[in-house]
Write an enzyme that holds these catalytic residues in place. Structure first.
Site, PDB file in Angstrom:
ATOM      1  N   SER A 131       0.833  -1.194   0.000  1.00  0.00           N
ATOM      2  CA  SER A 131       0.000   0.000   0.000  1.00  0.00           C
ATOM      3  C   SER A 131       0.870   1.248   0.000  1.00  0.00           C
ATOM      4  O   SER A 131       1.975   1.258   0.567  1.00  0.00           O
ATOM      5  CB  SER A 131      -0.862  -0.004   1.262  1.00  0.00           C
ATOM      6  OG  SER A 131      -1.450   1.257   1.469  1.00  0.00           O
ATOM      7  N   TYR A 141      -1.940  -1.223  10.939  1.00  0.00           N
ATOM      8  CA  TYR A 141      -2.223  -1.754   9.603  1.00  0.00           C
ATOM      9  C   TYR A 141      -1.063  -1.434   8.655  1.00  0.00           C
ATOM     10  O   TYR A 141      -0.533  -2.309   7.966  1.00  0.00           O
ATOM     11  CB  TYR A 141      -3.533  -1.159   9.050  1.00  0.00           C
ATOM     12  CG  TYR A 141      -3.635  -1.224   7.556  1.00  0.00           C
ATOM     13  CD1 TYR A 141      -3.923  -2.425   6.917  1.00  0.00           C
ATOM     14  CD2 TYR A 141      -3.403  -0.091   6.763  1.00  0.00           C
ATOM     15  CE1 TYR A 141      -3.975  -2.491   5.530  1.00  0.00           C
ATOM     16  CE2 TYR A 141      -3.453  -0.150   5.384  1.00  0.00           C
ATOM     17  CZ  TYR A 141      -3.737  -1.351   4.773  1.00  0.00           C
ATOM     18  OH  TYR A 141      -3.775  -1.404   3.406  1.00  0.00           O
ATOM     19  N   LYS A 185       2.053  -3.869   6.569  1.00  0.00           N
ATOM     20  CA  LYS A 185       2.467  -3.818   5.158  1.00  0.00           C
ATOM     21  C   LYS A 185       3.976  -3.574   5.074  1.00  0.00           C
ATOM     22  O   LYS A 185       4.688  -4.205   4.283  1.00  0.00           O
ATOM     23  CB  LYS A 185       1.711  -2.717   4.401  1.00  0.00           C
ATOM     24  CG  LYS A 185       0.204  -2.939   4.299  1.00  0.00           C
ATOM     25  CD  LYS A 185      -0.140  -4.139   3.441  1.00  0.00           C
ATOM     26  CE  LYS A 185      -1.628  -4.346   3.279  1.00  0.00           C
ATOM     27  NZ  LYS A 185      -1.964  -5.658   2.683  1.00  0.00           N
TER      28      LYS A 185
HETATM   29  C1  UD1 Z   1      -6.955   4.893   3.755  1.00  0.00           C
HETATM   30  C2  UD1 Z   1      -5.948   4.537   4.805  1.00  0.00           C
HETATM   31  C3  UD1 Z   1      -4.791   3.812   4.159  1.00  0.00           C
HETATM   32  C4  UD1 Z   1      -5.301   2.597   3.403  1.00  0.00           C
HETATM   33  C5  UD1 Z   1      -6.354   3.032   2.399  1.00  0.00           C
HETATM   34  C6  UD1 Z   1      -6.991   1.854   1.672  1.00  0.00           C
HETATM   35  C7  UD1 Z   1      -6.111   6.220   6.588  1.00  0.00           C
HETATM   36  C8  UD1 Z   1      -5.448   7.366   7.256  1.00  0.00           C
HETATM   37  N1  UD1 Z   1      -5.496   5.734   5.497  1.00  0.00           N
HETATM   38  O1  UD1 Z   1      -6.337   5.774   2.811  1.00  0.00           O
HETATM   39  O2  UD1 Z   1      -3.865   3.418   5.148  1.00  0.00           O
HETATM   40  O3  UD1 Z   1      -4.239   1.966   2.736  1.00  0.00           O
HETATM   41  O4  UD1 Z   1      -7.392   3.748   3.066  1.00  0.00           O
HETATM   42  O5  UD1 Z   1      -7.990   1.259   2.418  1.00  0.00           O
HETATM   43  O6  UD1 Z   1      -7.164   5.746   7.000  1.00  0.00           O
HETATM   44  N2  UD1 Z   1     -12.565  11.444   3.473  1.00  0.00           N
HETATM   45  C9  UD1 Z   1     -13.549  12.370   3.744  1.00  0.00           C
HETATM   46  N3  UD1 Z   1     -14.739  11.929   4.253  1.00  0.00           N
HETATM   47  C10 UD1 Z   1     -15.004  10.606   4.483  1.00  0.00           C
HETATM   48  C11 UD1 Z   1     -13.984   9.657   4.200  1.00  0.00           C
HETATM   49  C12 UD1 Z   1     -12.775  10.119   3.699  1.00  0.00           C
HETATM   50  O7  UD1 Z   1     -13.372  13.561   3.537  1.00  0.00           O
HETATM   51  O8  UD1 Z   1     -16.099  10.293   4.954  1.00  0.00           O
HETATM   52  C13 UD1 Z   1     -11.299  11.904   2.890  1.00  0.00           C
HETATM   53  C14 UD1 Z   1     -10.094  11.571   3.730  1.00  0.00           C
HETATM   54  O9  UD1 Z   1      -9.820  12.572   4.642  1.00  0.00           O
HETATM   55  C15 UD1 Z   1      -9.016  11.436   2.650  1.00  0.00           C
HETATM   56  C16 UD1 Z   1      -9.762  10.976   1.400  1.00  0.00           C
HETATM   57  O10 UD1 Z   1     -11.138  11.237   1.662  1.00  0.00           O
HETATM   58  O11 UD1 Z   1      -8.466  12.697   2.375  1.00  0.00           O
HETATM   59  C17 UD1 Z   1      -9.584   9.501   1.123  1.00  0.00           C
HETATM   60  O12 UD1 Z   1      -9.863   8.773   2.298  1.00  0.00           O
HETATM   61  P1  UD1 Z   1      -9.877   7.192   2.333  1.00  0.00           P
HETATM   62  O13 UD1 Z   1     -10.779   6.667   1.273  1.00  0.00           O
HETATM   63  O14 UD1 Z   1     -10.146   6.758   3.730  1.00  0.00           O
HETATM   64  O15 UD1 Z   1      -8.393   6.766   1.883  1.00  0.00           O
HETATM   65  P2  UD1 Z   1      -6.971   7.177   2.517  1.00  0.00           P
HETATM   66  O16 UD1 Z   1      -7.117   7.908   3.779  1.00  0.00           O
HETATM   67  O17 UD1 Z   1      -6.180   7.794   1.434  1.00  0.00           O
END
Ligand code: UD1
Length: 339
Positions: A126, A150, A154
């Site tokens: 990842s 997590y 990895k």
């Molecule tokens: C997350 C994990 C990462 C993992 C990946 C795949 C964290 C900090 N990171 O990545 O370790 O490998 O998922 O499962 O959890 N967001 C919103 N509102 C929401 C949900 C998300 O604004 O309700 C934003 C988050 O702040 C982020 C972006 O959307 O900026 C993507 O979030 P997400 O889909 O959870 O992925 P990552 O955080 O990049």
């Protein structure tokens, strides 16, 4: 490839899509899955989509006896190791479960492979292994380091596999560092079916569109990015699946261990995702700006050049494709595989 390809966690989101692409490319596959976070229905649909049958073992990859039985019954030449626990928040609550499961399953798989002469391994790593530095564009040689259990699993597995490949010069290992996989198969038959309340953005967007999550939080709009929201590299799961087929081909002519990014190279902000989702699907989302989520980096996207050069692979689908395909899957399967 003469032997078969074993997919651990082959019923999961990325595993099931990779299964389809491997079968379509003419590979013989075997799946092992304990359905801890997946459904046998996904594999039934993979068989239906491809018109091909393949052996499925319901077992835990940590179960040495079960893995021994599988390898003695099937001529496995290569493995793609998808199986693992993957919820960041849960890993903070239950670190021992994460370390035990993710490390033990990998050790058991690699030991069984060694005993049976299988030396090609593709690992689901990842982009989370990149130490969130000032850098936004990730190249494979950047420093690594994590902020949750997590991510550390990895990171540790990458190190274990590097050591294995260094000690036994006949191993061929690809550490595929995924960015943010989203979307679904364009048939709408297979897709992401998270357990309980999802944490990731795209599943939450869809639950908002369905009214299950009444108001979607946008976590922070004061990041140093053009619109203030976080930037990520979203990649269509079918492109990602094709990256695994390309990685297997690469391993046929390679020994050693290589880390390779699988991303598009283009970053999109949270607001880009919401706007594209609304436009591509003609739906209205309800969202509000909320505080930052702990541990989020402002921007993270792949430098995809190494995959282009070594695997001759690059992502092809657009963000609109990702939004449309995800929504098609969700509408055709409002309750996932448990309809
Ligand atoms: C997350 C994990 C990462 C993992 C990946 C795949 C964290 C900090 N990171 O990545 O370790 O490998 O998922 O499962 O959890 N967001 C919103 N509102 C929401 C949900 C998300 O604004 O309700 C934003 C988050 O702040 C982020 C972006 O959307 O900026 C993507 O979030 P997400 O889909 O959870 O992925 P990552 O955080 O990049």
């Amino acid at each position: 490839m003469k032997g078969k390809v074993l997919l651990t966690g082959g019923a999961g989101f990325i595993g099931s899509h990779t299964c389809v692409e491997l079968l379509n490319a003419g590979y013989d596959v075997v799946v092992v899955d304990n359905y801890a976070n997946s459904s046998p229905e996904a594999l039934r649909r993979v068989k239906e989509l491809t018109g091909k049958d393949f052996p499925v073992y319901q077992a835990d990859v940590c179960d040495r006896a079960a893995m021994e039985k599988l390898f003695s019954e099937q001529p496995i030449e290569a493995a793609i190791h998808f199986a693992g626990l993957k919820a960041v928040g849960e890993s903070v609550e239950k670190p021992l479960e994460y370390y035990r499961n993710n490390l033990d399953s990998t050790l058991t798989l690699v030991e069984t492979m060694r005993a049976h002469g299988a030396r090609k391994l593709v690992f689901s790593s990842s982009a989370t292994v990149y130490a969130a530095a000032s850098q936004s564009e990730m190249t494979e040689d950047l420093p690594t380091g994590c902020i949750n259990p997590y991510g550390w699993t990895k990171y540790m597995i990458e190190q274990i596999l590097r050591d294995v490949a260094f000690a036994g010069k006949d191993w061929s290992v690809a550490l595929l560092r995924y960015f943010n996989p989203v979307g679904a198969h364009e048939s709408g038959r297979i897709g992401e079916d998270p357990n309980g309340i999802p944490n990731n953005l795209m599943p939450r967007v869809m639950q908002n569109a369905l009214g299950i999550i009444p108001v979607l939080g946008v976590f922070g709009d004061d990041y140093p990015t053009p619109d203030g929201t976080c930037i990520r590299d979203y990649i269509h799961v079918v492109d990602l699946a094709k990256g695994h087929v390309a990685a297997l081909k690469y391993l046929e002519g390679f020994t050693g261990c290589d880390a390779i990014n699988l991303g598009t190279g283009t970053g999109y902000s949270v607001l880009d995702i919401l706007n594209t989702f609304e436009q591509a699907n003609g739906v209205k989302l309800r969202y509000e700006i909320q505080p930052r989520r702990a541990g989020d980096a402002a921007a993270c996207y792949a430098n995809p050049e190494k995959a282009k050069r070594l695997l001759r692979w690059q992502a092809e689908k657009t963000l609109a494709d990702m939004c449309r395909d995800a929504w098609r899957w969700q509408q055709m399967n409002p309750r996932g595989y448990n309809a």
